[in-house]
Design an enzyme around this catalytic site. Structure first.
Site, PDB file in Angstrom:
ATOM      1  N   ASP A  46       0.847  -1.199   0.000  1.00 15.85           N
ATOM      2  CA  ASP A  46       0.000   0.000   0.000  1.00 15.85           C
ATOM      3  C   ASP A  46       0.879   1.245   0.000  1.00 15.85           C
ATOM      4  O   ASP A  46       1.783   1.381   0.824  1.00 15.85           O
ATOM      5  CB  ASP A  46      -0.916  -0.015   1.223  1.00 15.85           C
ATOM      6  CG  ASP A  46      -2.062   0.970   1.062  1.00 15.85           C
ATOM      7  OD1 ASP A  46      -2.539   1.159  -0.068  1.00 15.85           O
ATOM      8  OD2 ASP A  46      -2.476   1.566   2.076  1.00 15.85           O
ATOM      9  N   GLN A  86      -3.658   1.961  14.975  1.00 14.46           N
ATOM     10  CA  GLN A  86      -2.598   2.367  14.035  1.00 14.46           C
ATOM     11  C   GLN A  86      -1.682   3.421  14.665  1.00 14.46           C
ATOM     12  O   GLN A  86      -0.457   3.321  14.578  1.00 14.46           O
ATOM     13  CB  GLN A  86      -3.251   2.920  12.765  1.00 14.46           C
ATOM     14  CG  GLN A  86      -2.252   3.263  11.665  1.00 14.46           C
ATOM     15  CD  GLN A  86      -2.880   4.052  10.520  1.00 14.46           C
ATOM     16  OE1 GLN A  86      -4.096   4.201  10.445  1.00 14.46           O
ATOM     17  NE2 GLN A  86      -2.043   4.561   9.647  1.00 14.46           N
ATOM     18  N   ARG A 120      -7.799   3.474  13.415  1.00 15.06           N
ATOM     19  CA  ARG A 120      -6.932   4.617  13.696  1.00 15.06           C
ATOM     20  C   ARG A 120      -6.324   4.596  15.092  1.00 15.06           C
ATOM     21  O   ARG A 120      -5.165   4.984  15.259  1.00 15.06           O
ATOM     22  CB  ARG A 120      -7.691   5.925  13.480  1.00 15.06           C
ATOM     23  CG  ARG A 120      -8.172   6.160  12.056  1.00 15.06           C
ATOM     24  CD  ARG A 120      -7.052   6.178  11.051  1.00 15.06           C
ATOM     25  NE  ARG A 120      -7.539   6.569   9.720  1.00 15.06           N
ATOM     26  CZ  ARG A 120      -6.844   6.397   8.607  1.00 15.06           C
ATOM     27  NH1 ARG A 120      -5.639   5.842   8.645  1.00 15.06           N
ATOM     28  NH2 ARG A 120      -7.347   6.765   7.454  1.00 15.06           N
ATOM     29  N   ASP A 152      -8.999   0.592   1.995  1.00 13.07           N
ATOM     30  CA  ASP A 152      -7.971   0.220   2.965  1.00 13.07           C
ATOM     31  C   ASP A 152      -8.517   0.536   4.359  1.00 13.07           C
ATOM     32  O   ASP A 152      -8.160   1.532   4.975  1.00 13.07           O
ATOM     33  CB  ASP A 152      -6.690   1.005   2.651  1.00 13.07           C
ATOM     34  CG  ASP A 152      -5.550   0.628   3.589  1.00 13.07           C
ATOM     35  OD1 ASP A 152      -5.555  -0.492   4.106  1.00 13.07           O
ATOM     36  OD2 ASP A 152      -4.665   1.478   3.792  1.00 13.07           O
ATOM     37  N   GLU A 183      -9.146   4.363  -2.125  1.00 13.04           N
ATOM     38  CA  GLU A 183      -7.908   4.169  -2.882  1.00 13.04           C
ATOM     39  C   GLU A 183      -8.206   3.487  -4.216  1.00 13.04           C
ATOM     40  O   GLU A 183      -9.278   2.917  -4.426  1.00 13.04           O
ATOM     41  CB  GLU A 183      -6.927   3.271  -2.097  1.00 13.04           C
ATOM     42  CG  GLU A 183      -6.558   3.835  -0.736  1.00 13.04           C
ATOM     43  CD  GLU A 183      -5.364   3.149  -0.097  1.00 13.04           C
ATOM     44  OE1 GLU A 183      -4.603   2.468  -0.831  1.00 13.04           O
ATOM     45  OE2 GLU A 183      -5.195   3.287   1.127  1.00 13.04           O
ATOM     46  N   GLU A 216     -10.357   4.245   3.766  1.00  8.97           N
ATOM     47  CA  GLU A 216      -9.465   5.027   2.905  1.00  8.97           C
ATOM     48  C   GLU A 216      -9.858   4.715   1.469  1.00  8.97           C
ATOM     49  O   GLU A 216      -9.823   3.555   1.046  1.00  8.97           O
ATOM     50  CB  GLU A 216      -7.984   4.676   3.156  1.00  8.97           C
ATOM     51  CG  GLU A 216      -7.485   5.198   4.496  1.00  8.97           C
ATOM     52  CD  GLU A 216      -5.978   5.041   4.690  1.00  8.97           C
ATOM     53  OE1 GLU A 216      -5.347   4.278   3.932  1.00  8.97           O
ATOM     54  OE2 GLU A 216      -5.434   5.691   5.619  1.00  8.97           O
ATOM     55  N   HIS A 229      -3.365  14.200   1.168  1.00 10.75           N
ATOM     56  CA  HIS A 229      -3.571  13.285   2.302  1.00 10.75           C
ATOM     57  C   HIS A 229      -2.417  13.417   3.292  1.00 10.75           C
ATOM     58  O   HIS A 229      -2.636  13.567   4.502  1.00 10.75           O
ATOM     59  CB  HIS A 229      -3.683  11.850   1.775  1.00 10.75           C
ATOM     60  CG  HIS A 229      -3.789  10.817   2.854  1.00 10.75           C
ATOM     61  ND1 HIS A 229      -4.899  10.696   3.672  1.00 10.75           N
ATOM     62  CD2 HIS A 229      -2.919   9.843   3.252  1.00 10.75           C
ATOM     63  CE1 HIS A 229      -4.708   9.687   4.521  1.00 10.75           C
ATOM     64  NE2 HIS A 229      -3.513   9.165   4.294  1.00 10.75           N
ATOM     65  N   THR A 244      -9.075  -5.612   3.748  1.00 10.44           N
ATOM     66  CA  THR A 244      -9.005  -4.623   2.668  1.00 10.44           C
ATOM     67  C   THR A 244      -9.989  -5.088   1.608  1.00 10.44           C
ATOM     68  O   THR A 244      -9.908  -6.225   1.154  1.00 10.44           O
ATOM     69  CB  THR A 244      -7.585  -4.541   2.074  1.00 10.44           C
ATOM     70  OG1 THR A 244      -6.654  -4.282   3.125  1.00 10.44           O
ATOM     71  CG2 THR A 244      -7.494  -3.441   1.027  1.00 10.44           C
ATOM     72  N   GLU A 259      -9.166  12.648   7.857  1.00  8.27           N
ATOM     73  CA  GLU A 259      -9.020  13.988   7.272  1.00  8.27           C
ATOM     74  C   GLU A 259     -10.292  14.809   7.439  1.00  8.27           C
ATOM     75  O   GLU A 259     -10.239  15.995   7.767  1.00  8.27           O
ATOM     76  CB  GLU A 259      -8.718  13.882   5.767  1.00  8.27           C
ATOM     77  CG  GLU A 259      -7.279  13.604   5.433  1.00  8.27           C
ATOM     78  CD  GLU A 259      -7.093  13.510   3.924  1.00  8.27           C
ATOM     79  OE1 GLU A 259      -7.323  14.509   3.239  1.00  8.27           O
ATOM     80  OE2 GLU A 259      -6.734  12.415   3.451  1.00  8.27           O
ATOM     81  N   LYS A 261      -4.067  -2.081   9.817  1.00  9.03           N
ATOM     82  CA  LYS A 261      -4.324  -2.171   8.375  1.00  9.03           C
ATOM     83  C   LYS A 261      -4.666  -3.586   7.918  1.00  9.03           C
ATOM     84  O   LYS A 261      -5.398  -3.766   6.943  1.00  9.03           O
ATOM     85  CB  LYS A 261      -3.092  -1.695   7.603  1.00  9.03           C
ATOM     86  CG  LYS A 261      -2.759  -0.233   7.826  1.00  9.03           C
ATOM     87  CD  LYS A 261      -3.808   0.676   7.199  1.00  9.03           C
ATOM     88  CE  LYS A 261      -3.337   2.120   7.178  1.00  9.03           C
ATOM     89  NZ  LYS A 261      -4.240   2.993   6.447  1.00  9.03           N
TER      90      LYS A 261
HETATM   91 MN    MN Z   1      -3.888   3.162   2.752  1.00  8.12          MN
END
Ligand code: MN
Length: 425
Positions: A127, A239, A236, A232, A200, A198, A134, A256, A370, A252
């Site tokens: 990834d 992480q 948080r 993804d 992606e 996320e 970002h 996915t 974000e 993570k």
């Molecule tokens: Mn990611």
């Protein structure tokens, strides 16, 4: 590198009527590949066309398609054969499904009757983190003067993630357990309190390079089989605590999700646009004339949420993110070339995640971490969200658009978050 040819002709239509509807995700100019099963028959390869699937095994048996590798139960064989094979298949399938060809409804399966599977067993998943916006938005909290990682402008930053927990769109995600440190310094263990998405792009790899053999920028585009949407899922609180100094791990690997249909690099030829200007210029091994002129892709991507209350009230999903893949600071070709710089062998069917596709606009924040920097999200139902709640569904969509081309869709990548399990005794 993909060429524009008769398969992209905007005038081309299909004898499958639903493929000709304005705004259809799967017109005859798209022809994405996937693996499906229907009824009692096992997994097989197919091509999406309108609201139907062309059964490639049946098409080979009827002598409508020549390459027997698509009779396998996954796309692994076709991906290993590389881009020439998928371009040949695209030309055959386009001719077969075109208006004017003999209609063959006997080799179609309605999508409504199909269950989708992962396109192949994915052996490796890396990834990246290729969006300037970002990195900059989240980095400001860590160090307002130097929000970007030191290497960000010099190479596409990435980590090795987990292939075994890749899931196909539609499969539910269970709220995971984990360990983190609370604001007051005390330790927590339990179901995460900070589940995020996320938005992606997935890059599917074609062909193999032997270990020790780098992939130069001149060959990197031909190592890209196609593209899909990728969520993804990110934990948080876990992480943040686990990252230093070795990077993402359990935050993570939880799961996915990838969209079921792979939009091939051939289908995306009309949507290639120049890569963003880089400052400072990339080193020569991450640069090429083709990458500068054609390395980026114009794909509008959205992430939406559907809460249990919205579902009960019959509301439409609410769009949280509306962004553009073409703005990514690093292109897919540079990700491929960089990944193999040290001779790392990229294998057919490997997946590269682009990293969260955020843009400079307020609406282009492509994860809740974000979005939450400016406060809670208020949904049309009156509910608020900081993180994903149990029962919430996250729905990604993507659409390639360019002047003079028939716009093509990526289908959906969706997943609902289900409550945490009771911790086993
Ligand atoms: Mn990611």
């Amino acid at each position: 590198m993909a060429q524009r040819d008769a398969t992209h002709d905007p005038a081309r239509r299909s004898w499958v009527a639903s493929a000709n509807a304005p705004g259809a995700d799967f017109p005859i100019q798209n022809l994405p590949l996937g693996v499906f099963s229907a009824g009692l028959a096992g997994p097989r390869c197919g091509v999406a066309i309108g609201d139907q699937i062309l059964d490639l095994r049946a098409a080979v048996d009827a002598d409508l398609v020549m390459n027997p590798v698509v009779k396998e139960t996954s796309l692994a064989g076709l991906m290993a054969q590389g881009r020439m094979a998928s371009a040949t298949l695209r030309a055959e399938v386009s001719a077969l499904l075109s208006e004017g060809a003999t209609p063959r409804p006997d080799v179609l399966v309605p999508m409504s009757r199909a269950r989708m599977h992962l396109p192949t067993t994915v052996r490796n998943f890396s990834d990246f983190m290729a969006s300037y916006d970002h990195c900059a938005r989240l980095g400001v909290r860590r160090d307002p003067k130097n929000p970007l990682p030191p290497a960000f402008r010099h190479l596409p930053v990435a980590y090795h993630s987990r292939a075994s927990s890749l899931r196909v769109s539609g499969e539910a995600i269970t709220r995971p357990h984990g360990q983190w440190q609370r604001q007051d310094g005390s330790m927590a263990f339990g179901p995460t309190e900070a589940m995020d998405y996320e938005l992606e792009m997935a890059v599917w790899i074609a062909g193999d390079n032997a270990i020790g053999e780098p992939v130069p920028m001149s060959r990197a585009p031909d190592r890209i089989f196609g593209y899909g949407l990728l969520n993804d899922w990110s934990v948080r609180d876990v992480q943040r605590w686990e990252m230093p100094p070795l990077g993402p791990f359990l935050g993570k690997s939880v799961s996915t999700s990838v969209s079921a249909w792979i939009v091939t690099a051939e289908a995306l030829a009309p949507f290639e646009v120049p890569a963003p200007v880089q400052d400072p210029p990339a080193l020569p091994y991450l640069d090429s004339p083709w990458n500068r002129s054609n390395g980026a892709l114009s794909v509008r991507m959205t992430a939406a949420i559907l809460t249990p209350r919205m579902r009960a009230e019959g509301a439409e999903p609410f769009i949280l993110t509306d962004t553009q893949f073409a703005g990514m600071y690093w292109t897919a070709a540079t990700m491929v070339a960089h990944h193999a710089t040290n001779g790392c062998n990229l294998l057919a069917g490997d997946v590269l995640g682009s990293g969260t596709v955020s843009g400079p606009e307020e609406t282009a924040r492509a994860c809740l971490a974000e979005i939450g920097l400016t406060g809670l999200v208020t949904l049309p139902s009156g509910e608020t969200r900081k993180w994903i709640q149990d029962g919430d569904e996250i729905i990604f969509r993507g659409r390639a658009e360019a002047p003079g081309a028939v716009s093509i869709g990526f289908g959906e990548c969706r997943g609902v978050l289900t409550p945490a399990i009771a911790w086993p005794a």
